[in-house]
Motif scaffolding. Structure first.
Motif, PDB file in Angstrom:
ATOM      1  N   MET A  75      82.493  60.770  -2.327  1.00  0.00           N
ATOM      2  CA  MET A  75      82.281  61.249  -0.971  1.00  0.00           C
ATOM      3  C   MET A  75      82.279  60.075  -0.024  1.00  0.00           C
ATOM      4  O   MET A  75      81.643  59.065  -0.272  1.00  0.00           O
ATOM      5  N   ASP A  76      82.968  60.171   1.119  1.00  0.00           N
ATOM      6  CA  ASP A  76      83.054  59.073   2.068  1.00  0.00           C
ATOM      7  C   ASP A  76      81.760  58.955   2.829  1.00  0.00           C
ATOM      8  O   ASP A  76      81.329  59.905   3.513  1.00  0.00           O
ATOM      9  N   SER A  77      81.137  57.794   2.729  1.00  0.00           N
ATOM     10  CA  SER A  77      79.845  57.584   3.398  1.00  0.00           C
ATOM     11  C   SER A  77      79.979  57.541   4.898  1.00  0.00           C
ATOM     12  O   SER A  77      79.006  57.667   5.626  1.00  0.00           O
ATOM     13  N   THR A  78      81.194  57.348   5.440  1.00  0.00           N
ATOM     14  CA  THR A  78      81.404  57.280   6.881  1.00  0.00           C
ATOM     15  C   THR A  78      81.642  58.655   7.476  1.00  0.00           C
ATOM     16  O   THR A  78      81.714  58.809   8.690  1.00  0.00           O
ATOM     17  N   THR A  79      81.774  59.697   6.645  1.00  0.00           N
ATOM     18  CA  THR A  79      82.022  61.051   7.122  1.00  0.00           C
ATOM     19  C   THR A  79      80.706  61.754   7.363  1.00  0.00           C
ATOM     20  O   THR A  79      79.844  61.781   6.488  1.00  0.00           O
ATOM     21  N   PRO A  80      80.476  62.338   8.528  1.00  0.00           N
ATOM     22  CA  PRO A  80      79.222  63.040   8.785  1.00  0.00           C
ATOM     23  C   PRO A  80      79.026  64.155   7.775  1.00  0.00           C
ATOM     24  O   PRO A  80      79.980  64.845   7.379  1.00  0.00           O
ATOM     25  N   LEU A  81      77.801  64.336   7.368  1.00  0.00           N
ATOM     26  CA  LEU A  81      77.493  65.302   6.333  1.00  0.00           C
ATOM     27  C   LEU A  81      77.896  66.714   6.695  1.00  0.00           C
ATOM     28  O   LEU A  81      78.423  67.444   5.860  1.00  0.00           O
ATOM     29  N   PRO A  82      77.714  67.200   7.929  1.00  0.00           N
ATOM     30  CA  PRO A  82      78.101  68.552   8.253  1.00  0.00           C
ATOM     31  C   PRO A  82      79.575  68.826   7.999  1.00  0.00           C
ATOM     32  O   PRO A  82      79.956  69.926   7.688  1.00  0.00           O
ATOM     33  N   ALA A  83      80.423  67.803   8.124  1.00  0.00           N
ATOM     34  CA  ALA A  83      81.851  68.001   7.923  1.00  0.00           C
ATOM     35  C   ALA A  83      82.162  68.370   6.479  1.00  0.00           C
ATOM     36  O   ALA A  83      83.112  69.089   6.203  1.00  0.00           O
ATOM     37  N   THR A  84      81.368  67.862   5.545  1.00  0.00           N
ATOM     38  CA  THR A  84      81.601  68.155   4.136  1.00  0.00           C
ATOM     39  C   THR A  84      81.115  69.537   3.747  1.00  0.00           C
ATOM     40  O   THR A  84      81.418  70.010   2.665  1.00  0.00           O
ATOM     41  N   ALA A  85      80.312  70.123   4.625  1.00  0.00           N
ATOM     42  CA  ALA A  85      79.747  71.431   4.332  1.00  0.00           C
ATOM     43  C   ALA A  85      80.586  72.562   4.907  1.00  0.00           C
ATOM     44  O   ALA A  85      80.213  73.718   4.814  1.00  0.00           O
ATOM     45  N   GLN A  86      81.736  72.209   5.534  1.00  0.00           N
ATOM     46  CA  GLN A  86      82.587  73.235   6.096  1.00  0.00           C
ATOM     47  C   GLN A  86      83.194  74.106   4.997  1.00  0.00           C
ATOM     48  O   GLN A  86      83.330  73.702   3.859  1.00  0.00           O
ATOM     49  N   THR A  87      83.602  75.301   5.402  1.00  0.00           N
ATOM     50  CA  THR A  87      84.218  76.211   4.447  1.00  0.00           C
ATOM     51  C   THR A  87      85.550  75.672   3.975  1.00  0.00           C
ATOM     52  O   THR A  87      86.377  75.235   4.775  1.00  0.00           O
ATOM     53  N   VAL A  88      85.776  75.694   2.661  1.00  0.00           N
ATOM     54  CA  VAL A  88      87.021  75.197   2.084  1.00  0.00           C
ATOM     55  C   VAL A  88      88.029  76.342   2.051  1.00  0.00           C
ATOM     56  O   VAL A  88      87.755  77.413   1.503  1.00  0.00           O
TER      57      VAL A  88
ATOM     58  N   ILE B 214      73.370  60.229  -2.499  1.00  0.00           N
ATOM     59  CA  ILE B 214      72.642  59.269  -1.657  1.00  0.00           C
ATOM     60  C   ILE B 214      72.845  59.607  -0.195  1.00  0.00           C
ATOM     61  O   ILE B 214      71.895  59.612   0.611  1.00  0.00           O
ATOM     62  N   GLU B 215      74.083  59.901   0.193  1.00  0.00           N
ATOM     63  CA  GLU B 215      74.385  60.241   1.580  1.00  0.00           C
ATOM     64  C   GLU B 215      73.700  61.535   1.987  1.00  0.00           C
ATOM     65  O   GLU B 215      73.169  61.659   3.098  1.00  0.00           O
ATOM     66  N   ALA B 216      73.675  62.528   1.079  1.00  0.00           N
ATOM     67  CA  ALA B 216      73.052  63.808   1.401  1.00  0.00           C
ATOM     68  C   ALA B 216      71.553  63.648   1.644  1.00  0.00           C
ATOM     69  O   ALA B 216      71.009  64.171   2.629  1.00  0.00           O
ATOM     70  N   PHE B 217      70.870  62.913   0.774  1.00  0.00           N
ATOM     71  CA  PHE B 217      69.426  62.730   0.949  1.00  0.00           C
ATOM     72  C   PHE B 217      69.109  61.789   2.107  1.00  0.00           C
ATOM     73  O   PHE B 217      68.054  61.909   2.733  1.00  0.00           O
ATOM     74  N   ARG B 218      70.011  60.868   2.408  1.00  0.00           N
ATOM     75  CA  ARG B 218      69.804  60.021   3.580  1.00  0.00           C
ATOM     76  C   ARG B 218      69.855  60.857   4.849  1.00  0.00           C
ATOM     77  O   ARG B 218      69.041  60.685   5.769  1.00  0.00           O
ATOM     78  N   ALA B 219      70.816  61.795   4.885  1.00  0.00           N
ATOM     79  CA  ALA B 219      70.917  62.670   6.044  1.00  0.00           C
ATOM     80  C   ALA B 219      69.694  63.583   6.152  1.00  0.00           C
ATOM     81  O   ALA B 219      69.212  63.868   7.252  1.00  0.00           O
ATOM     82  N   MET B 220      69.185  64.036   4.999  1.00  0.00           N
ATOM     83  CA  MET B 220      68.003  64.887   5.005  1.00  0.00           C
ATOM     84  C   MET B 220      66.789  64.117   5.531  1.00  0.00           C
ATOM     85  O   MET B 220      65.984  64.638   6.295  1.00  0.00           O
TER      86      MET B 220
ATOM     87  N   ALA C  72      71.325  74.273   4.588  1.00  0.00           N
ATOM     88  CA  ALA C  72      72.771  74.446   4.438  1.00  0.00           C
ATOM     89  C   ALA C  72      73.490  73.105   4.440  1.00  0.00           C
ATOM     90  O   ALA C  72      74.462  72.896   3.712  1.00  0.00           O
ATOM     91  N   ILE C  73      72.998  72.196   5.282  1.00  0.00           N
ATOM     92  CA  ILE C  73      73.609  70.865   5.335  1.00  0.00           C
ATOM     93  C   ILE C  73      73.383  70.135   4.018  1.00  0.00           C
ATOM     94  O   ILE C  73      74.289  69.497   3.468  1.00  0.00           O
ATOM     95  N   LEU C  74      72.174  70.231   3.489  1.00  0.00           N
ATOM     96  CA  LEU C  74      71.858  69.561   2.225  1.00  0.00           C
ATOM     97  C   LEU C  74      72.690  70.141   1.083  1.00  0.00           C
ATOM     98  O   LEU C  74      73.281  69.390   0.296  1.00  0.00           O
ATOM     99  N   SER C  75      72.754  71.466   0.998  1.00  0.00           N
ATOM    100  CA  SER C  75      73.522  72.078  -0.096  1.00  0.00           C
ATOM    101  C   SER C  75      75.007  71.766   0.040  1.00  0.00           C
ATOM    102  O   SER C  75      75.699  71.562  -0.965  1.00  0.00           O
ATOM    103  N   GLY C  76      75.511  71.713   1.261  1.00  0.00           N
ATOM    104  CA  GLY C  76      76.913  71.360   1.464  1.00  0.00           C
ATOM    105  C   GLY C  76      77.198  69.940   1.033  1.00  0.00           C
ATOM    106  O   GLY C  76      78.243  69.655   0.437  1.00  0.00           O
ATOM    107  N   GLY C  77      76.261  69.029   1.300  1.00  0.00           N
ATOM    108  CA  GLY C  77      76.452  67.641   0.890  1.00  0.00           C
ATOM    109  C   GLY C  77      76.422  67.491  -0.622  1.00  0.00           C
ATOM    110  O   GLY C  77      77.214  66.738  -1.195  1.00  0.00           O
TER     111      GLY C  77
END
Length: 234
Positions: free
Chosen positions: A1-14, A149-155, A165-170
């Motif tokens: 996972m790219d650490s420079t990508t905001p976490l909400p972006a990874t939680a978008q619908t695929v 690491i990125e997900a829990f940092r954002a949390m 939702a953001i955490l589960s998406g990350g």
């Protein structure tokens, strides 16, 4: 996972496979590159094995049988020009036996060299397949760890206002790299092991054929059974 990508972006619908690649980040791109390399090697080795005719055995068996019957030149003709390791090695052994100016020790040494060279040629690039099979799951795991690491940092940064939702998406995006690593590694390891097994069988068949060239056929009876028993007990 790219650490420079905001976490909400990874939680978008695929909505497409490409979205999965984007969600996985650089690790998935690296795994895709490794899979392309592995597929190229696999195709190359399959073509090499087919051209070499590793499944053909009749010519070698025929050559050994003719050689033991004393028909050396016919035996050489049976394997002359064949590209598989067993045929090339047996041909070398027969040529050596036809030369009176070469000792048996020298012939054996040359036969061993040819056999080793042929087997090493078959083994070319398989080591890279084994490396890819070993590294792919490790890279996938690394991507997952970095994503977690990125997900829990954002949390932590969100404090009390954290969105589950953001955490589960990350976490989902982070686990994607492990799955990708296993998808690459499992078939690569399976094919590499099949290649190794096939080469081992070729090496054993080559060794067996060469041994029969240099040794007499003790399975054939040269006299009647009672005479053999009397000779053994004498």
């Amino acid at each position: 996972m790219d650490s420079t990508t905001p976490l909400p972006a990874t939680a978008q619908t695929v909505s497409s496979p490409f979205d999965l690649v984007i969600a996985g980040g650089p690790v998935v791109w690296l795994l895709i590159a490794m899979s392309v390399v592995a597929l190229t090697i696999i195709i190359y080795k399959l073509v090499q094995f087919a051209v070499a005719g590793l499944a053909r055995r009749n010519n070698v068996e025929k050559a050994v049988s003719l050689f033991r019957d004393g028909r050396k030149r016919e035996a050489l003709a049976a394997v002359q020009g064949a590209k598989d390791p067993a045929s090339a090695t047996v041909a070398t052994a027969i040529r050596g036996s036809l030369r009176s100016d070469v000792t048996e020790a020298a012939v054996r040494e040359e036969v061993e060299r040819v056999a080793s060279s042929e087997i090493n040629t078959l083994r070319s690039h398989i080591g890279l397949l084994e490396i890819i099979g070993s590294l792919a799951p490790l890279l996938g795991l690394l991507g997952t760890v970095l994503g977690m690491i990125e997900a829990f940092r954002a949390m932590e940064a969100a404090g009390r206002n954290v969105d589950p939702a953001i955490l589960s998406g990350g976490i989902w995006a982070a686990l994607l790299t492990t799955a990708a690593g296993l998808i690459v590694a499992i078939p690569v390891v399976a094919v590499a092991n099949w290649f190794d097994r096939s080469i081992l069988l070729v090496a054993r068949r080559t060794e067996d054929a060469v041994t029969r060239i240099f040794t007499p056929d003790l399975t054939r009876r040269t006299e009647s059974a009672p005479d053999e028993i009397r000779a053994a007990t004498a």
